[in-house]
Design an enzyme around this catalytic site. Structure first.
Site, PDB file in Angstrom:
ATOM      1  CB  SER A 293      28.933  41.834  49.247  1.00 36.27           C
ATOM      2  OG  SER A 293      27.550  41.993  49.345  1.00 36.27           O
ATOM      3  CG  ASP A 304      30.491  46.251  34.173  1.00 39.39           C
ATOM      4  OD1 ASP A 304      31.624  45.784  33.940  1.00 39.39           O
ATOM      5  OD2 ASP A 304      29.539  45.579  34.598  1.00 39.39           O
ATOM      6  CE  LYS A 318      27.501  37.660  50.214  1.00 40.65           C
ATOM      7  NZ  LYS A 318      26.414  38.556  49.777  1.00 40.65           N
TER       8      LYS A 318
END
Length: 559
Positions: A293, A304, A318
C-alpha cells in the site's frame, strides 16, 4: 455528403446514449429487484422461522458475505467496532500499552512486551507475567481477544490488575490507569557504525512523515553518508503521508501518485508541495513481500523517479485505495474506491481481487504485465508489486525456529520459559548493537529444549510419507522399499541435531526477544540489524557511489 455524414454521427451518438441509458436502467432495476428479494426473504424468515432470529447476526452475516465477494479491503465497521477503524488510521488506542500473548502451556494470557513509558511499563509489568484478573473479573481460561478488550477502555479510567510473576510465584495487585497509546510509526532510527543513517518506518499513520523528517534531519546534521529507509513488513496506511516522505528527497511540484475510480470527484493527483531536504544523498529502501500500500507508493515513486535504490524482495502488490463512508447508527464502511498510479503511470496491483470465486489468490502472471519506464528510462513493470532494483533474499526462519517461537496447542513454551528465566537472572545486558547469546547460554537453552520433550512437524518427514503413499499407489514401493527405509532413518527426528544445525538463527531469535525486554522495540530493531543480509548489502551499495548511481541509470552527481 457533408450533411449526411453529420446526420450519421448524430444517429450514432444517439444510439450510444440510448444504449448507456438502457444499461443504467437495467442496472438500477436489478439493484431494486435484488434488494426487494433480500428484504422479502428476511421478513419471511423473521415471521415464520422456527427459532427467533438475531437480526444483528443474520443480516450481519449477509453483509459480510456481500463484501467478501468484492475485495479483501472493503469492510463494514458497526458502531462497536469503530475504535478498531480509528486505530487503523491513527495508530492510537486507549489501554495499558503492552503486547499480550497466549501461553498454551499454562493456558493463560501473559504479558509479552510492555511499550516504553506506557502504563504497563510504569507499573513494572514484565515479560511472562500471568494475567489473573481485571478488577473482580477473572481472566483465567480467557483468550487474547477477550483479555485485550478488558484491558482497553477510556483514557483516564483505572482498574486493578492481578498478575502472577512466574519466576517467583508472587501474586500482585496493581492499580493501572489507562491512557492513549500511540504505537510509534518510527520505533527506531540511528547512525550505524558504517556512518549510514537508518530509519525503521512501521506504519503510515497520521503525522508519521514528521517523525521521519525529524529523524532524517537530525542524522543529516551529524554527517551521515547515506540513508537506509526500512519499509519491510510495513503494511501501509495514509497515502498523503507517503507523498510527504517522498517529498523529502525529490523536488517540489512532481506528481507522485494519482487515484482513479468510478466517481470523478474521487480522482486525486498528489504532488510534492514543499522544497526537499536532500535530492542527492544516496538512499536505499528495504522492502519485502509484506511491504504494501502506502509503502509501495513510497518505494515505487522513489524507484520511478530514480531517486532511491530499492533492495530486498518483491513487494505485496496492493494498488487499491480505500475511503471511509459514514453509515446509519454510527457505523462506517471502508470501501475500495480507486486504483492508484505512481509516477511512471503503472498500477502495481498484483492480485485479481475480482476473482470469479471471490478467492483473492489469483496473481496476475508476469507475462500479462506491461512495461513502463522510470524518469531515466529504466524498465519497470505493473501488476506485480514493486520489483526491487537489487534482489537480496533474507535468511529464512528455520522450521524448528518457527515452532519454538509459536504458541500452539501442543507447545511446550520452552523458548518463552527460557527467556523469562534469563531476564530474571540478568539485571542488565549489553547494549543492543552488541548483545548476543553466548555459546554456553545456547547450550543451556538446547538442553532445556531436549528435556522439555519439544517436538515439531518435520517437513522432510511429511514429504517422505506422502512420497511413500504415492509410490504404493503407483506400484513402485516394493522395489524401492529398502531405499525408502534407509532414507527414513537418515531423516528421522533429531532435535539436538536440528538445534545445532540452526544454531545461528535460533540465537538471533533468543537475542532479539531478550533485548526487547530491556531496550523495548527500539533496542530489538537495532539488535536485529546484526547479521541482516539486506541491511549489509544496502550499506555496501551506499559506500560504493559509482555502483549506486549506475543502478539508477545516472551519473555520479557533482557535489
Amino acid at each position: 455528403m457533408k450533411t449526411r455524414h453529420i446526420l450519421l454521427c448524430l444517429l450514432a451518438a444517439l444510439a450510444t446514449n440510448v444504449a448507456v441509458a438502457q444499461t443504467d436502467s437495467d442496472h438500477n432495476f436489478e439493484v431494486k429487484k435484488q434488494l426487494d428479494v433480500f428484504n422479502s426473504i428476511y421478513k419471511n424468515l423473521d415471521l415464520m422461522y422456527v427459532d427467533t432470529l438475531d437480526a444483528k447476526e443474520v443480516i450481519g452475516t449477509g453483509i459480510k458475505a456481500m463484501l467478501r465477494s468484492l475485495d479483501p479491503y472493503t469492510e463494514y465497521y458497526p458502531e462497536e467496532k469503530m475504535e478498531d477503524l480509528k486505530e487503523i488510521y491513527t495508530g492510537k488506542f486507549a489501554g495499558i500499552g503492552a503486547i499480550i500473548r497466549y501461553n498454551s502451556k499454562i493456558k493463560r494470557v501473559v504479558i509479552d512486551e510492555p511499550y516504553q513509558g506506557m502504563p504497563a511499563d510504569k507499573a513494572g509489568l514484565k515479560k511472562g507475567d500471568i494475567i489473573l484478573a481485571i478488577d473482580d473479573s477473572s481472566m483465567i481460561d480467557k483468550n487474547v481477544s477477550y483479555v485485550s478488550s478488558r484491558l482497553r477502555g477510556d483514557p483516564g479510567t483505572s482498574f486493578i490488575l492481578k498478575v502472577e510473576r512466574p519466576t517467583t510465584g508472587k501474586k500482585m495487585k496493581i492499580k493501572i490507569t489507562r491512557q492513549t497509546v500511540q504505537t510509534p510509526s518510527v520505533p527506531y532510527y540511528g547512525i550505524q557504525a558504517s556512518g549510514v543513517g537508518y530509519i525503521n518506518l512501521r506504519q503510515f499513520t497520521e503525522d508519521c512523515s514528521k517523525e521521519v523528517r525529524k529523524a532524517f534531519i537530525e542524522m543529516k546534521e551529524k554527517g551521515i553518508k547515506g540513508l537506509v529507509l526500512d519499509l519491510r513488513n510495513n503494511g501501509g496506511g495514509s497515502e498523503a503521508e507517503a507523498v510527504h516522505i517522498v517529498n523529502m528527497f525529490v523536488p517540489k511540484d512532481l506528481l507522485i501518485v494519482s487515484n482513479r475510480g468510478k466517481l470523478k470527484r474521487s480522482n486525486i493527483d498528489y504532488k510534492t508541495k514543499v522544497e526537499p531536504i536532500d535530492t542527492v544523498m544516496p538512499v536505499v529502501v528495504l522492502v519485502n513481500d509484506d511491504t504494501a500500500s502506502a509503502s509501495e507508493i513510497t518505494s515505487g515513486a522513489l524507484q520511478d523517479l530514480d531517486r532511491a535504490v530499492i533492495l530486498g524482495m518483491r513487494t505485496y502488490g496492493k494498488g487499491l485505495v480505500q475511503i471511509s463512508v459514514d453509515l446509519p447508527y454510527n457505523g462506517s464502511l471502508k470501501l475500495t474506491s480507486d486504483k492508484y498510479y505512481i509516477p511512471s503511470g503503472r498500477c502495481i496491483q498484483a492480485i485479481n481481487y475480482r476473482h470469479a470465486q471471490g478467492g483473492y489468490t489469483e496473481h496476475i502472471p508476469d507475462s500479462l504485465t506491461k512495461v513502463f519506464h522510470t524518469a531515466h528510462g529504466r524498465e519497470v513493470r505493473d501488476g506485480g508489486g514493486i520489483m526491487p532494483d537489487v534482489v537480496v533474499e533474507p535468511d529464512s526462519l528455520p522450521n524448528i525456529g518457527y515452532y519454538l517461537a509459536t504458541s500452539g496447542a501442543d507447545s511446550t513454551e520452552v523458548l518463552l520459559d527460557y527467556e523469562v528465566d534469563y531476564i530474571a537472572r540478568h539485571p542488565s545486558i549489553a547494549k543492543p548493537s552488541e548483545y548476543e547469546i553466548s555459546d554456553s547460554e545456547y547450550e543451556e537453552f538446547k538442553q532445556r529444549v531436549i528435556d522439555s520433550g519439544f517436538t515439531y512437524d518435520h517437513e522432510t518427514e511429511k514429504y517422505l510419507k506422502n512420497l511413500v503413499k504415492l509410490a504404493k499407489f503407483e506400484g513402485y514401493y516394493d522395489d524401492a522399499k529398502e531405499d525408502f527405509d534407509n532414507l527414513e532413518k537418515k531423516l528421522r527426528h533429531n532435535i539436538a541435531k536440528d538445534l545445532d544445525y540452526n544454531k545461528s538463527q535460533i540465537k538471533k531469535i533468543l537475542a532479539n526477544d531478550i533485548v526487547a525486554a530491556y531496550y523495548y522495540q527500539a533496542g530489538a530493531i537495532e539488535n536485529s540489524l546484526r547479521g541482516d543480509k539486506q541491511m549489509e548489502e544496502a550499506v555496501r551499495i551506499i559506500n560504493n557511489p559509482e555502483e549506486y548511481w549506475k543502478i539508477l541509470g545516472r551519473n555520479v552527481p557533482k557535489q
